[in-house]
Design an enzyme around this catalytic site. Structure first.
Site, short mmCIF file in Angstrom:
data_model
loop_
_atom_site.label_atom_id
_atom_site.label_comp_id
_atom_site.label_asym_id
_atom_site.label_seq_id
_atom_site.Cartn_x
_atom_site.Cartn_y
_atom_site.Cartn_z
N ARG A 50 0.84 -1.20 0.00
CA ARG A 50 0.00 0.00 0.00
C ARG A 50 0.87 1.24 0.00
O ARG A 50 2.09 1.13 0.00
CB ARG A 50 -0.93 -0.04 1.21
CG ARG A 50 -0.25 -0.65 2.44
CD ARG A 50 -0.72 -0.12 3.72
NE ARG A 50 -0.68 1.32 3.72
CZ ARG A 50 0.42 2.03 3.93
NH1 ARG A 50 1.57 1.43 4.16
NH2 ARG A 50 0.39 3.34 3.91
N GLY A 51 0.23 2.40 0.04
CA GLY A 51 0.98 3.66 0.00
C GLY A 51 1.15 4.10 -1.45
O GLY A 51 1.58 3.30 -2.29
N ALA A 52 0.81 5.36 -1.73
CA ALA A 52 0.72 5.79 -3.12
C ALA A 52 1.98 5.51 -3.95
O ALA A 52 1.92 4.83 -4.99
CB ALA A 52 0.33 7.26 -3.17
N ARG A 80 -6.84 -0.36 -7.27
CA ARG A 80 -7.17 0.67 -6.27
C ARG A 80 -7.33 2.00 -7.01
O ARG A 80 -6.48 2.35 -7.83
CB ARG A 80 -6.09 0.78 -5.18
CG ARG A 80 -6.15 -0.41 -4.20
CD ARG A 80 -5.41 -0.14 -2.93
NE ARG A 80 -6.15 0.70 -2.01
CZ ARG A 80 -5.60 1.30 -0.94
NH1 ARG A 80 -4.33 1.12 -0.68
NH2 ARG A 80 -6.32 2.05 -0.14
N GLN A 169 -3.08 2.10 10.31
CA GLN A 169 -1.76 2.07 9.68
C GLN A 169 -0.74 2.90 10.45
O GLN A 169 0.45 2.60 10.43
CB GLN A 169 -1.87 2.53 8.23
CG GLN A 169 -2.30 1.37 7.37
CD GLN A 169 -3.16 1.77 6.20
OE1 GLN A 169 -3.66 2.89 6.14
NE2 GLN A 169 -3.35 0.86 5.28
N ASP A 210 -2.24 10.95 -1.82
CA ASP A 210 -2.48 9.89 -2.80
C ASP A 210 -2.77 10.46 -4.18
O ASP A 210 -2.58 9.79 -5.19
CB ASP A 210 -3.62 8.99 -2.33
CG ASP A 210 -3.16 8.21 -1.11
OD1 ASP A 210 -3.19 8.78 -0.01
OD2 ASP A 210 -2.71 7.06 -1.28
N ASN A 220 -5.82 12.27 0.71
CA ASN A 220 -4.93 11.44 1.53
C ASN A 220 -5.82 10.60 2.45
O ASN A 220 -7.05 10.71 2.43
CB ASN A 220 -3.95 12.31 2.32
CG ASN A 220 -2.85 11.48 2.96
OD1 ASN A 220 -2.19 10.70 2.27
ND2 ASN A 220 -2.66 11.59 4.26
N LYS A 221 -5.18 9.78 3.24
CA LYS A 221 -5.87 8.87 4.14
C LYS A 221 -6.98 9.57 4.92
O LYS A 221 -6.79 10.70 5.36
CB LYS A 221 -4.82 8.27 5.07
CG LYS A 221 -5.29 7.32 6.11
CD LYS A 221 -6.05 6.14 5.56
CE LYS A 221 -5.30 5.37 4.50
NZ LYS A 221 -6.05 4.24 3.95
O1 MRU Z 1 -4.69 3.01 1.97
P1 MRU Z 1 -3.23 3.24 1.89
O2 MRU Z 1 -2.49 2.67 3.03
O3 MRU Z 1 -2.66 2.87 0.56
O4 MRU Z 1 -3.08 4.80 2.03
C1 MRU Z 1 -1.80 5.33 2.20
C2 MRU Z 1 -1.86 6.77 2.48
O5 MRU Z 1 -2.88 7.40 2.56
C3 MRU Z 1 -0.58 7.44 2.59
O6 MRU Z 1 -0.67 8.46 3.51
C4 MRU Z 1 -0.20 7.92 1.24
O7 MRU Z 1 -0.07 6.95 0.32
C5 MRU Z 1 0.79 8.93 1.28
S1 MRU Z 1 2.34 8.84 0.62
C6 MRU Z 1 3.32 7.66 1.14
#
Ligand code: MRU
Length: 304
Positions: A50-52, A80, A169, A210, A220-221
Site C-alpha cells: 500500500r501507500g501511493a 485501487r 496504519q 495519494d 490522503n488517508k
Molecule cells: O490506503 P493506503 O495505506 O494505501 O493509504 C496510504 C496513504 O494514505 C498514505 O498516507 C499515502 O499513500 C501517502 S504517501 C506515502
C-alpha cells in the site's frame, strides 16, 4: 527485511516479486511471493502492499511479471482507484520496451525523490513536536518515505502519530518504522488530533498524499482533512509531502478525485458502516507542499 537501514517493502528476486505482507506488521515480517500479475492485484486489493508511491512501484513490477500485457495493465490500474501513482507507473511501464528495467527505474527514481523531499522538508520540522497521519515511510514508498522521510531527516523531539482508522496504519506501521529509525514517537487516537496539537504544543503537522489535483486540493488517508482543519483553527502549519508522480494535472480539483470506499466490516463486524479510505483536503488548508522540486504553495502545483 531491513537492509542497510532501509525497509524493503517490495523486491525482485529471480523473476518473482516479493512483497512484505504489511497486514502482518508489526508482529510478523513475512514476504508474499507473487509469480503472476493476479497475485500482485490481490496483494494490492487486500492492502498487503500500500501507500501511493509504493503502489506505483509495485504496479510497474506487476507489469514486468505480465510481460507488459495491456489486459494486466487494466487489472492493475483498477485494483485501487485513488492513488494516481499506480496508473502513472503502469502506463509508463506499458510504453517501455523492457518493463523490468522500467520498473527498476521507477523504483530508483522514487527513492531519489524521497531523499530530495526529506532534504527540502527537514528544516520546516526541526526542533519541535510534530503530528502525522497514516503511514508515509519506507513501507509506503520506494525509498525512505514522503512525510515520514522528512521526519527521519528532521528528527523532531517528538512525533505524534495518529492511529489512522480503519486499519490502524499509523499505530501498526508508522510506529514500527519510528521504532526502527529510533524516533521518539507516540501513537494517539484519531479523535485526539486537535487536543494533541493544543496540549502537546505541536508546531506543525505533515501528511502524504495519494493524489493532488491541479488546484492544490489533495486526497490522503481518511482523517487528514480533520487534521488540516484543526491545524487551521489552532494556527499551526499543515504540510503535505509528495513526489510529482502524485500530482494529477488532468484532475481540476478535489471533487474529481475518485475516493475508494472499503468494506464496512473493516470498521464494524456488527453494524452497517461507511468506510471511505481517503478524504480531500481543500488547497486553502494546506500551508505548503514539500516536493522533490522544493517547497510549493498550493497555487504552484499547476506549474509542475
Ligand atoms: O490506503 P493506503 O495505506 O494505501 O493509504 C496510504 C496513504 O494514505 C498514505 O498516507 C499515502 O499513500 C501517502 S504517501 C506515502
Amino acid at each position: 527485511v531491513v537492509r542497510r537501514g532501509v525497509v524493503e517493502p517490495v523486491r525482485w528476486v529471480q523473476g518473482r516479486l516479493e512483497i512484505l505482507d504489511q497486514r502482518l506488521l508489526p508482529y510478523h515480517e513475512k514476504y508474499l511471493v507473487c509469480r503472476r500479475v493476479d497475485d500482485v492485484v490481490a496483494a494490492i486489493k487486500t492492502l498487503a502492499v500500500r501507500g501511493a508511491p509504493l503502489l506505483g512501484v509495485t504496479g510497474a513490477y506487476g507489469m514486468a511479471l505480465a510481460k507488459n500485457s495491456p489486459a494486466a495493465a487494466k487489472k492493475l490500474i483498477a485494483s485501487r482507484p485513488t492513488a494516481v501513482n499506480l496508473r502513472w507507473a503502469v502506463e509508463r511501464t506499458l510504453q517501455a520496451s523492457d518493463p523490468l528495467a522500467e520498473a527498476r527505474r521507477i523504483h530508483a527514481e522514487d527513492a531519489e525523490m524521497c531523499d530530495a523531499i526529506a532534504r527540502h522538508g527537514a528544516p520546516l520540522l526541526r526542533g519541535k513536536p510534530i503530528l502525522t497521519i497514516c503511514n508515509t515511510g519506507a513501507l509506503a514508498t520506494g525509498g525512505i518515505g514522503t512525510a515520514f522521510g522528512v521526519l527521519v531527516k528532521a528528527r523532531p523531539p517528538a512525533v505524534y502519530a495518529l492511529e489512522t482508522r480503519p486499519l490502524r496504519q499509523g499505530a501498526r506501521l508508522t510506529m514500527w518504522e519510528a521504532e526502527k529509525n529510533g524516533l521518539r514517537a507516540f501513537v494517539i487516537p484519531d479523535g485526539a488530533a486537535a487536543a494533541a496539537i493544543r496540549e502537546k504544543k505541536i508546531r506543525a503537522a505533515i501528511a502524504g498524499a495519494d493524489r493532488i489535483a491541479r488546484n492544490g486540493d489533495a486526497a490522503n488517508k481518511i482523517g487528514t482533512f480533520n487534521v488540516a482543519l484543526a491545524c487551521h483553527a489552532l494556527g499551526v502549519p499543515f504540510y503535505i509531502a509528495a513526489p510529482s508522480s502524485t500530482v494529477d494535472l488532468a484532475c481540476p480539483n478535489g471533487s474529481a478525485i475518485p475516493i475508494e470506499e472499503r468494506d464496512g466490516s473493516e470498521v464494524s463486524d456488527r453494524f452497517p458502516a461507511w468506510n471511505p479510505a481517503f478524504d480531500v483536503t481543500p488547497a486553502r488548508y494546506i500551508t505548503a507542499f514539500v516536493t522533490e522540486r522544493g517547497i510549493l504553495k498550493p497555487g504552484d502545483i499547476k506549474r509542475l
